[in-house]
Design a protein around this motif. Sequence first.
Motif, short mmCIF file in Angstrom:
data_model
loop_
_atom_site.label_atom_id
_atom_site.label_comp_id
_atom_site.label_asym_id
_atom_site.label_seq_id
_atom_site.Cartn_x
_atom_site.Cartn_y
_atom_site.Cartn_z
N MET A 186 0.82 -1.21 0.00
CA MET A 186 0.00 0.00 0.00
C MET A 186 0.86 1.26 0.00
O MET A 186 0.46 2.29 -0.53
CB MET A 186 -0.97 0.00 1.19
N GLN B 98 -0.80 -4.37 10.57
CA GLN B 98 0.52 -4.88 10.21
C GLN B 98 1.36 -3.70 9.74
O GLN B 98 1.78 -2.89 10.56
CB GLN B 98 0.42 -6.01 9.18
N CYS B 99 1.55 -3.55 8.43
CA CYS B 99 2.40 -2.43 7.98
C CYS B 99 1.76 -1.10 8.32
O CYS B 99 2.44 -0.08 8.44
CB CYS B 99 2.71 -2.54 6.50
N GLY B 100 0.44 -1.08 8.44
CA GLY B 100 -0.25 0.11 8.91
C GLY B 100 -0.57 1.15 7.86
O GLY B 100 -1.23 2.15 8.16
N MET B 103 -4.13 1.69 7.33
CA MET B 103 -4.89 1.81 8.58
C MET B 103 -5.63 3.13 8.78
O MET B 103 -6.79 3.11 9.17
CB MET B 103 -3.97 1.52 9.77
N CYS B 134 -6.32 -3.67 1.91
CA CYS B 134 -5.24 -4.00 2.84
C CYS B 134 -4.52 -5.16 2.21
O CYS B 134 -5.12 -6.19 1.93
CB CYS B 134 -5.77 -4.39 4.21
N ARG B 135 -3.23 -5.01 1.94
CA ARG B 135 -2.49 -6.08 1.28
C ARG B 135 -1.84 -7.01 2.29
O ARG B 135 -1.32 -8.05 1.94
CB ARG B 135 -1.43 -5.45 0.39
#
Lengths: 750, 159
Positions: A186, B98-100, B103, B134-135
């Motif tokens: 992302m 996770q990576c946010g 988020m 969301c990946r």
Amino acid sequence: MKYVGKGYSIHDAESKVRGITTYAGDLRLSRMVHMALVTSTLPHAIVKEIDCSAALEMPGVVTVLHCFNTTEKKFSRYKRTRDIEVPEQERVFTDHPMFVGDRIAAVIAEDPATAHLAVNRIKVTYEELPAAETPIDTLNGVIDGMHPEGVVYEWVFDVGMSPAENETDLVQETTFRNDRVTHVAMENHVSVASYDEGLNELTIWSPNQSVYGMRYVVANYLEIPFNKIRMIKSTMGGSFGGKQECILEPVVGYVSWLLKRPVSLSLTREGSMTSAVCRAPLESKTRTVFSRDGKLKSVSMDTILDSGAYVGSSHGYVRTLGEMAVRNYSYSYLHYRGRAVTTNMPVSGGFRGWSSPECALILEYAMDQAAKKLDMDPIELRLKNVITEGDIDPFIHATFDKTRISECLTTGRERFNWYERRKRCVELSDDRFKIGVGMACGGHINGNYPDGADFSIVNMRVDEDGAVNVNVTLHDHGCGTVRVMQVIAGEVLGIDPEKISIREGDTYQTPEDVGCYASRSTHVIGAAVVKCGEALISAILNQAARCMGVPEDSLKYDSGEVYVKSDPGKRMTLKEIAIAAHYRFQESLDVKIQYRSPANPGVHGAHFARVRVDTWTGLVTVQEYLAVHDIGRAINPSMIVGQVQGAVQMGCGIALTETMTPKNPGTGRTVNSLRDYHVLNAFESPKVEVVLIEDPSNYGPFGAKGIGEVCFVPVSATIVSAVNNALGTDFNFIPMTPDKILDHLKVRRQ
Amino acid sequence: MKLTMTVNGQAVSFENILPTRRLIDILREDLQLKGTKEGCGEGECGACTVIMDGKAVDSCLLLACQLEGSEIITIEGLAKEGELDELQEAFVSHGAIQCGYCMPGMVMATKALLMENPAPTEAEIRNAIAGNICRCSGYSQIVSAVLSVKGSPEDVEES
Ligand code: FES
Ligand code: FES
């Protein structure tokens, strides 16, 4: 276990959910300028002229850099250590673009929006050259001479002895094809650089997987000494392998060095998809020989991988695919031929699992085909062939250690109610909706052992307030390796993990380390943290003995305190010991260890899925999904489950919808937007049950093995298996898009 | 043009702003609210989601000329006096992050849903975040986090 095995959030969850985490693209430095790229619109061309006048007139534009006013020197995005042999083919800005998306120029402006607007005002005049859109074009000589060092990289190897084939053997030839896909982290690709001309020091921030690897590329490219480059790993908004190669770091480093100003470059989504890196399309022809009772005797694979315009990691990737062919099944002979073929398409590179998922697609398809022909249950057939404890990887001559793939298969079979579910598919199907059940399995590695510089260094220090610092070159991809190290250190030291501070990669601060790939973080770096924790306990005991004036062996360390075994009332806290070390003995309570990985255990998973195919629309719904993994030991089960579920979403998308294949063949223009590149959303993603088989390995921290890559390995293959089961087809490609499914059904009806 | 709006409860005004300036740039560059993220710039990923007048919107698609008098809430505006909002707490405690990078958008999209519908079903939650990619997570822990906040019993519908 006090802390291992409990569920924890990622260490920075609260900052992320508050929106206060600084990702590289959020960084602002004084005098900073912003870059936006001008990229080639043709797949292969010579740039004749660049007209920047209209862009330069815009207020806020600082300058335009392009192929005619910058260096002609080349770098390789993949040469991040000395022992990687790969040609340097890439320029910062090129006058000979070799794919749509290749960097030609960049606008440098005071703010990002101006930089992007000004890009549209730049006019590039090209002379078009013949282009190869597929490896076949290249093999037919369309781009001979494009790179002086050649356009095809080939590996041929054999392992084992070719067994005698007899008449009753099943000999089958299968082909499998997959399309070009993109990582869709992302966070787009991004880098920030700041050059200090007084010190001749360059600092670069980027979400990367190896600060020392990036430094190697940038230092050699800019001819700045290693110790004058400070490479800092920033918070990573997802990588999935896409941020392991050194793509933007040399670009921003060079531009900052040239302009003597801090520079920020954030790619757009289109840029990340086309200008950065993607997973290669490949086609593999495979010959497998089985005895009548289902024992796999030999595999022969011929793989052609489209490396895109620059070879990057593709030569290593296509070789590794051959090596991965022995990580799940045991058989006596493998013949492998792999070719990485240059084309005029976006550059291929590392992707989660590093060829193991592609290998699973190829071999699992062959297994399903063989099961049909031998009239055997697909799980039974696999159980006859998967590796077992004691087997040796013929490439690295090391054991797979306590591998538990058989248990993954049998546990999954039972949990998924395999026979029953498989039988019920027919009754659950109707004229329109076809139900199918499928499965696949696969294996992966744990680190680079025995190759490369697979060592880690850990340094632990106790501060005056008793707090523990762990200095280690970690690169959390956003899946929680910092938390894993906190838990591991907490377990060894008996201290609440939240109280332990863990560093991430920074070449000025953290020790040398090859980086976080190949599922080595938990297995290798985690083991190094255990070793350092033990060394710290020895140092604490030694220091405490001197303070208390008693022999060391009369003391016991427990949960951040030391006491006299025979008189437990006599005790010292870490804080007291650290203070004594500083002021009585003029020392720091500080230890450092080196750890060399001694092994590369097997790590495996077996996945099971039920799908529903709508024969009117071609849409596939993944209705149920079970993932069973051999994990050794689950350090933080909550994040493991999240990672597995994410991998399933990714693998299902890649099997069903994701493709960058050009809509208009011949243009070299791949799909370049999320509008056309369909990632499964919350409504389409399956619910995933995750089962972990914990049998501690002999090597990792508390027996833990990696999960982030292996959990992705069997996913797409599982979906292929299930769709083929639903439709009675032999689809040997991904993605199985609705169009392709409908086309096939149409042909079948005719 | 001139622009006046409210961001996280505070009035902000611009004397001279380009009518085509995107809301995401106003937030990130002009107001230094870097929590809002850009993932695609074309309304496809939801990373830039903020709440505008009670509805979840893609801040990469809205322009200054559409914002006059609006009330915007960004991820930075959720916590009250330093305390995390209940929904933010739930994302943390359910391991949903996770990576946010998705988020801020994911939290704002689900916050907007809860503001409108305090007891959404699982299907309604999945629908509300269908435009938020969301990946990392596969969405399950996100959905559980949101379900844990609402009051009504869990909906067992198949997705
Ligand atoms: S950045 Fe706005 S939807 Fe992707
Ligand atoms: S947590 Fe990484 S994209 Fe959602």
